[in-house]
Write a protein that holds these residues in place. Structure first.
Motif, PDB file in Angstrom:
ATOM      1  N   THR A   1      40.063  44.009  29.995  1.00 47.47           N
ATOM      2  CA  THR A   1      39.718  43.511  28.664  1.00 47.47           C
ATOM      3  C   THR A   1      40.729  44.004  27.623  1.00 47.47           C
ATOM      4  O   THR A   1      41.092  43.261  26.718  1.00 47.47           O
TER       5      THR A   1
ATOM      6  N   ALA B   1      43.844  41.947  27.813  1.00 48.30           N
ATOM      7  CA  ALA B   1      43.616  40.598  27.302  1.00 48.30           C
ATOM      8  C   ALA B   1      43.604  40.557  25.783  1.00 48.30           C
ATOM      9  O   ALA B   1      43.702  39.486  25.183  1.00 48.30           O
TER      10      ALA B   1
ATOM     11  N   ARG C   1      50.019  34.912  26.510  1.00 49.46           N
ATOM     12  CA  ARG C   1      50.413  35.354  27.846  1.00 49.46           C
ATOM     13  C   ARG C   1      49.649  36.614  28.267  1.00 49.46           C
ATOM     14  O   ARG C   1      49.572  36.931  29.448  1.00 49.46           O
TER      15      ARG C   1
ATOM     16  N   LEU D   1      46.550  36.905  28.214  1.00 47.84           N
ATOM     17  CA  LEU D   1      45.381  36.460  28.980  1.00 47.84           C
ATOM     18  C   LEU D   1      45.733  36.276  30.444  1.00 47.84           C
ATOM     19  O   LEU D   1      45.012  36.725  31.338  1.00 47.84           O
ATOM     20  N   THR D   2      46.850  35.593  30.721  1.00 48.29           N
ATOM     21  CA  THR D   2      47.220  35.390  32.121  1.00 48.29           C
ATOM     22  C   THR D   2      47.610  36.716  32.767  1.00 48.29           C
ATOM     23  O   THR D   2      47.291  36.953  33.935  1.00 48.29           O
TER      24      THR D   2
ATOM     25  N   ALA E   1      46.330  39.578  32.060  1.00 45.03           N
ATOM     26  CA  ALA E   1      45.085  40.285  32.337  1.00 45.03           C
ATOM     27  C   ALA E   1      44.394  39.701  33.566  1.00 45.03           C
ATOM     28  O   ALA E   1      43.876  40.421  34.413  1.00 45.03           O
ATOM     29  N   LEU E   2      44.391  38.357  33.674  1.00 43.20           N
ATOM     30  CA  LEU E   2      43.692  37.747  34.806  1.00 43.20           C
ATOM     31  C   LEU E   2      44.413  38.054  36.116  1.00 43.20           C
ATOM     32  O   LEU E   2      43.776  38.344  37.134  1.00 43.20           O
ATOM     33  N   ASN E   3      45.750  38.021  36.108  1.00 40.43           N
ATOM     34  CA  ASN E   3      46.487  38.385  37.322  1.00 40.43           C
ATOM     35  C   ASN E   3      46.201  39.829  37.713  1.00 40.43           C
ATOM     36  O   ASN E   3      46.030  40.143  38.892  1.00 40.43           O
TER      37      ASN E   3
ATOM     38  N   LEU F   1      43.503  41.374  37.014  1.00 36.87           N
ATOM     39  CA  LEU F   1      42.127  41.394  37.519  1.00 36.87           C
ATOM     40  C   LEU F   1      42.084  41.005  38.994  1.00 36.87           C
ATOM     41  O   LEU F   1      41.428  41.658  39.804  1.00 36.87           O
ATOM     42  N   PHE F   2      42.809  39.944  39.372  1.00 37.05           N
ATOM     43  CA  PHE F   2      42.803  39.535  40.780  1.00 37.05           C
ATOM     44  C   PHE F   2      43.344  40.653  41.658  1.00 37.05           C
ATOM     45  O   PHE F   2      42.704  41.066  42.630  1.00 37.05           O
TER      46      PHE F   2
ATOM     47  N   THR G   1      41.163  43.929  41.527  1.00 33.59           N
ATOM     48  CA  THR G   1      39.904  43.842  42.251  1.00 33.59           C
ATOM     49  C   THR G   1      40.146  43.892  43.752  1.00 33.59           C
ATOM     50  O   THR G   1      39.377  44.524  44.489  1.00 33.59           O
TER      51      THR G   1
END
Lengths: 156, 491
Positions: B145, B148, B154, B156-157, B159-161, B163-164, B167
């Motif tokens: 978070t 992000a 950018r 956001l992407t 952060a999501l990468n 996250l993947f 995790t």
């Protein structure tokens, strides 16, 4: 160790690999997150399987006439309890991930990885081009300035 | 009171996080967050300086191995002190410029930041394997978070990468802990290491270690698993990238040491599994690939991020030696790099706040305009290279000594060669700052003068890194004790 006895471990591996494959291969962020959830859920099955004792019951001492039974064969409760935490973690991860996907969708107008990556690439290229142009202009103007006998300090 | 220090340094930031959200006051939230981090740092330093042996704290009064045990040894106290101090530095001050990416969302930002600090501190102090996973996820989720919240989309992407990958790493750790529990029937570090001897020939034990090492390797950004790091560090808000650069990978490194030394045992990991032979080539590739990529980055923060990947290579190289001297060098470099890299990221943040852009060429000729900031960057850069008189030299010297003691002079040569690459990327920034003419057509600066808030924390950290380089016996002696107590004459 015949297959019927350990089928749950096979199920763990299959679920885990299906999840991992989705995370790697699918371009859509929401599908990737579903794969990630599947991957995490497979671990729950692994833990619950390893706590299982053949013929075991719930870890509750059954009272016969108020006296506790001296011996109860029970399934190990610790892995189950650990998995409560892992479930919470999994939900939190999915929630954060989905929230990010919503934000990405708002910012980029797409939730496909390749579209977003292409937009990012263009943005970086545009910034690079702008910088190159700025450097070239700066060189040109400082060259003319030097020609006119002006020093760099005046430009600063 | 003092026996509760181990839990206090986790609880204070953890409980301040909801407080910040409930109070809902933008200025107060920063003050509370700073106070919480500072209190946590006080607790960690008090413990680090007064302890005479490892401290065990039974949570809720349950005796260890039945209940959860917090266990702080010298190395743990050292890492905890570094993490909490750097957290305090990263968020305490800063200007409007460095904080403007979170305007209007301060409460959530500081709450997530405090959760992240609590998670990292918890990982350091706990002596329970499952607690490691829980705290790992607390810090990771809050980090996603925080990343992000960066200014550009950018972030956001990135952060999501993160996250993947994060995790996947976290779940690998969970599987490893599960298999370890299956083999030993306990989650307590001391109990695991006592029982692992009986099962160390079994394949499940090997697999447990492999899952733990790969999972932590992702979070630590070991070479082929580092893809999340540059995006996350260069897109996160400034306070966050300064904090993460100094702490997140360091805590994971410490955790990897703990898995090797405290859970599985050095003899098993290095003699039976030959983990060192596996980690060494990866570390060498990281040292060169990270530094080489740093040379070609167009933006200041990406340059620093790639440099971090190279520096993680030195850390894992030190661990891969599998000796007490190696561990000593690794722990020293952990501290040295934490201080140096946070200082550099803070200075980068101050520069970016001034020019309003993180591209390197925008800094052309600003060395004269911002003499103190530029000097700070030079000193920090020297420490990154490992020039004598800085703390970076102390740790690199220890690393060279450890390598030579292991009888591998070619490794020492490679360490020096990769340091030359560090010279190149640091000098690239110095060249832009001092030797280039200012851009004639540069857009106007976002701000004219640098606020004192932007350079004071960075300046203090630079002073620390130079001071510890001059009085090098201060960190060396403490870390030597820490390495000795952790290693315990295992080999």
């Amino acid at each position: 160790m015949t297959l019927p006895n350990v089928w749950n471990y096979w199920a763990v591996v299959v679920l885990m690999m299906v999840g991992l494959y989705i995370v790697i291969a699918k371009p859509n962020y929401v599908k990737k997150l579903m794969g990630l959830s599947l991957f995490q859920v497979s671990v729950i099955m692994l833990y619950v399987s390893m706590g299982r004792v053949t013929g075991g019951t719930a870890p509750i001492y059954i009272l016969d006439d108020g006296a506790p039974r001296p011996f109860v064969l029970y399934t190990n409760p610790v892995p189950h309890v650990l998995m409560l935490t892992a479930i919470v973690v999994g939900i939190a991860t999915t929630a954060v991930g989905l929230a990010l996907v919503v934000r990405i969708r708002e910012a980029y107008g797409s939730s496909e990885e390749d579209v977003v990556a292409e937009l990012d690439r263009r943005e970086v290229e545009a910034a690079n081009a702008l910088a190159a142009q700025r450097a070239a202009e700066s060189d040109a103007s400082s060259a003319t300035a030097a020609h006119a006998g002006a020093s760099h300090e005046e430009h600063a | 009171m003092s026996e509760h220090l181990p839990i206090l340094m986790v609880l204070v930031p953890l409980l301040s996080a909801p407080l910040v959200v409930f109070i809902k006051h933008r200025k107060a939230s920063r003050v509370i967050a700073t106070l919480a981090c500072a209190l946590s740092a006080c607790a960690a330093w008090t413990l680090a300086l007064q302890m005479s042996s490892a401290v065990s704290y039974p949570l809720g009064g349950w005796r260890p191995a039945i209940g959860i045990e917090l266990r702080v040894d010298f190395a743990g106290a050292y890492v905890a002190a570094i993490v909490s101090t750097i957290a305090t530095f990263a968020i305490s001050l800063g200007t409007r410029g460095t904080r403007e990416d979170v305007v209007g969302r301060e409460m959530f930002f500081y709450a997530a930041f405090l959760m992240c600090v609590a998670g990292l501190m918890g990982m350091v102090v706990t002596g329970d394997a499952f607690n490691v996973f829980v705290f790992l996820e607390i810090s990771s989720l809050s980090t996603y978070t925080l990343v992000a919240m960066g200014k550009e989309r950018r972030a956001l992407t990135a952060a999501l990468n993160y996250l993947f990958l994060g995790t996947l790493g976290g779940t690998f750790v969970l599987i490893g802990i599960g298999l370890m529990y299956q083999m030993t029937g306990t989650l307590n570090a001391a109990a695991v290491s006592a029982r692992i001897r009986e099962v160390e020939h079994l394949r499940t034990t090997h697999v447990a270690f492999a899952f733990l090492a790969v999972g932590l390797g992702i979070k630590l950004a070991v070479f082929p698993l580092h893809q999340w790091l540059p995006g996350a560090y260069s897109q996160a808000p400034h306070a966050v990238s300064s904090f993460l650069a100094g702490t997140a990978t360091k805590v994971m490194y410490f955790q990897l040491i703990r898995v090797v030394v405290s859970f599985f045992g050095v003899a098993y990991v290095f003699d039976t599994l030959h983990f060192g032979d596996f980690l060494l080539p990866l570390s060498l590739v990281a040292m060169f690939a990270g530094s080489l990529s740093a040379i070609f980055q167009p933006s200041l923060r990406r340059l620093l991020a790639y440099s971090s990947i190279g520096q993680v290579g030195y850390l894992t190289l030190a661990l891969s030696l599998g000796t007490e001297a190696g561990l000593n060098a690794g722990l020293l470099h952990l501290g040295a790099h934490a201080v140096t890299k946070t200082a550099l990221f803070l200075i980068a943040a101050a520069f970016i706040a001034q020019v309003g852009d993180d591209r390197l060429d925008r800094l052309s000729g600003l060395g004269k305009r911002y003499p103190l900031l530029s000097l700070g960057f030079v000193l920090g850069g020297l420490s990154l290279i490992g020039v004598p008189g800085t703390v970076g030299f102390v740790s690199k010297w220890a690393l060279l000594e450890a390598v030579l003691a292991g009888g591998r002079p070619w490794l020492a040569f490679l360490i020096l060669a990769s340091s030359m690459l560090a010279v190149v990327y640091v000098f690239r920034v110095v060249e832009v700052l001092y030797f280039r003419a200012p851009l004639a057509n540069a857009p106007p600066l976002a701000r004219e003068r640098a606020d004192w808030g932007s350079w004071v924390p960075a300046g203090l950290l630079v002073l620390v890194s130079v001071g510890l380089g001059v009085w090098s016996e201060l960190p060396s002696e403490y870390v030597a004790t820490a390495a000795q107590s952790l290693f315990g004459g295992a080999r």
